[in-house]
Write a protein that holds these residues in place. Sequence first.
Motif, PDB file in Angstrom:
ATOM      1  N   HIS A   9      27.837  26.757  56.595  1.00 12.31           N
ATOM      2  CA  HIS A   9      27.846  27.795  57.955  1.00 12.31           C
ATOM      3  C   HIS A   9      28.792  28.885  57.430  1.00 12.31           C
ATOM      4  O   HIS A   9      28.399  30.156  57.669  1.00 12.31           O
ATOM      5  N   TYR A  36      17.426  37.235  54.260  1.00  8.31           N
ATOM      6  CA  TYR A  36      17.923  38.420  54.825  1.00  8.31           C
ATOM      7  C   TYR A  36      19.286  38.505  54.861  1.00  8.31           C
ATOM      8  O   TYR A  36      20.048  37.411  54.790  1.00  8.31           O
ATOM      9  N   LEU A  44      19.726  43.766  60.081  1.00  8.94           N
ATOM     10  CA  LEU A  44      19.170  42.869  59.452  1.00  8.94           C
ATOM     11  C   LEU A  44      18.157  43.410  58.413  1.00  8.94           C
ATOM     12  O   LEU A  44      17.198  44.263  58.750  1.00  8.94           O
ATOM     13  N   GLU A  88      26.415  38.296  56.687  1.00  4.99           N
ATOM     14  CA  GLU A  88      25.844  36.984  57.287  1.00  4.99           C
ATOM     15  C   GLU A  88      24.303  36.955  56.246  1.00  4.99           C
ATOM     16  O   GLU A  88      23.551  38.038  56.354  1.00  4.99           O
ATOM     17  N   PHE A  90      20.538  34.954  55.833  1.00 10.94           N
ATOM     18  CA  PHE A  90      19.797  34.133  56.395  1.00 10.94           C
ATOM     19  C   PHE A  90      18.515  33.780  55.544  1.00 10.94           C
ATOM     20  O   PHE A  90      17.885  34.930  55.200  1.00 10.94           O
ATOM     21  N   ALA A 106      19.803  28.808  60.181  1.00 11.28           N
ATOM     22  CA  ALA A 106      21.080  29.326  61.057  1.00 11.28           C
ATOM     23  C   ALA A 106      22.032  30.333  60.584  1.00 11.28           C
ATOM     24  O   ALA A 106      22.688  30.924  61.146  1.00 11.28           O
ATOM     25  N   GLY A 107      21.697  30.640  59.321  1.00 14.91           N
ATOM     26  CA  GLY A 107      22.749  31.675  58.623  1.00 14.91           C
ATOM     27  C   GLY A 107      23.772  31.292  58.061  1.00 14.91           C
ATOM     28  O   GLY A 107      24.331  30.149  58.488  1.00 14.91           O
TER      29      GLY A 107
END
Lengths: 114, 115
Positions: A9, A36, A44, A88, A90, A106-107
């Motif tokens: 996470h 991504y 993004l 972040e 993904f 969920a990233g």
Amino acid sequence: AQSVSQHNHHVILSEAASLELGCNYSYGGTVNLFWYVQYPGQHLQLLLKYFSGDPLVKGIKGFEAEFIKSKFSFNLRKPSVQWSDTAEYFCAVTPGFNDYKLSFGAGTTVTVRA
Amino acid sequence: SAVISQKPSRDICQRGTSLTIQCQVDSQVTMMFWYRQQPGQSLTLIATANQGSEATYESGFVIDKFPISRPNLTFSTLTVSNMSPEDSSIYLCSVESAGGFGEQYFGPGTRLTVT
């Protein structure tokens, strides 16, 4: 329905450390795989993608990912991170040849300390 | 690559009201997509919008709650109707790139807070 799992996470690293982010998917057929990235305050954007061929794909900014079909995995790596890699990340999947619908993990938030 | 803009960038709305989010692309595209990113969660596809046809909604999303318009090849709107606090999310539009197979360009998102 297919699902995409990202194992971490939040990852905190120091500059020059190596990074590996895990991604597994639950679809048994042909898949298209993506990572991504969203940098702070930015859109993004695509980091890298795998459709077919060499399972080791290289993306922008020194990132690479390896598709291991037997493990349903598409892990992202970078040998030496920089502070600017704070973002972040993904993992995403589309199934088959004609399905354009992205399923996202969920990233993972990556924080790189200078 | 495509450049995508969204309006508004953020809004705070009262429950029971509706908000229309606009998505503008700088080139003509066949497919546009709308996603929702709830706090602490990943992106979930709401619907696919093709010009000249009804939007195709994913499981769990209905037209009455999220009506979509696609009047031409560069523009789409998503309305969040009869809002509740559970609708507080970031809403993103995207378009398919020439590479296809799920490679998409994303807009900056609209951050919606419902009080």
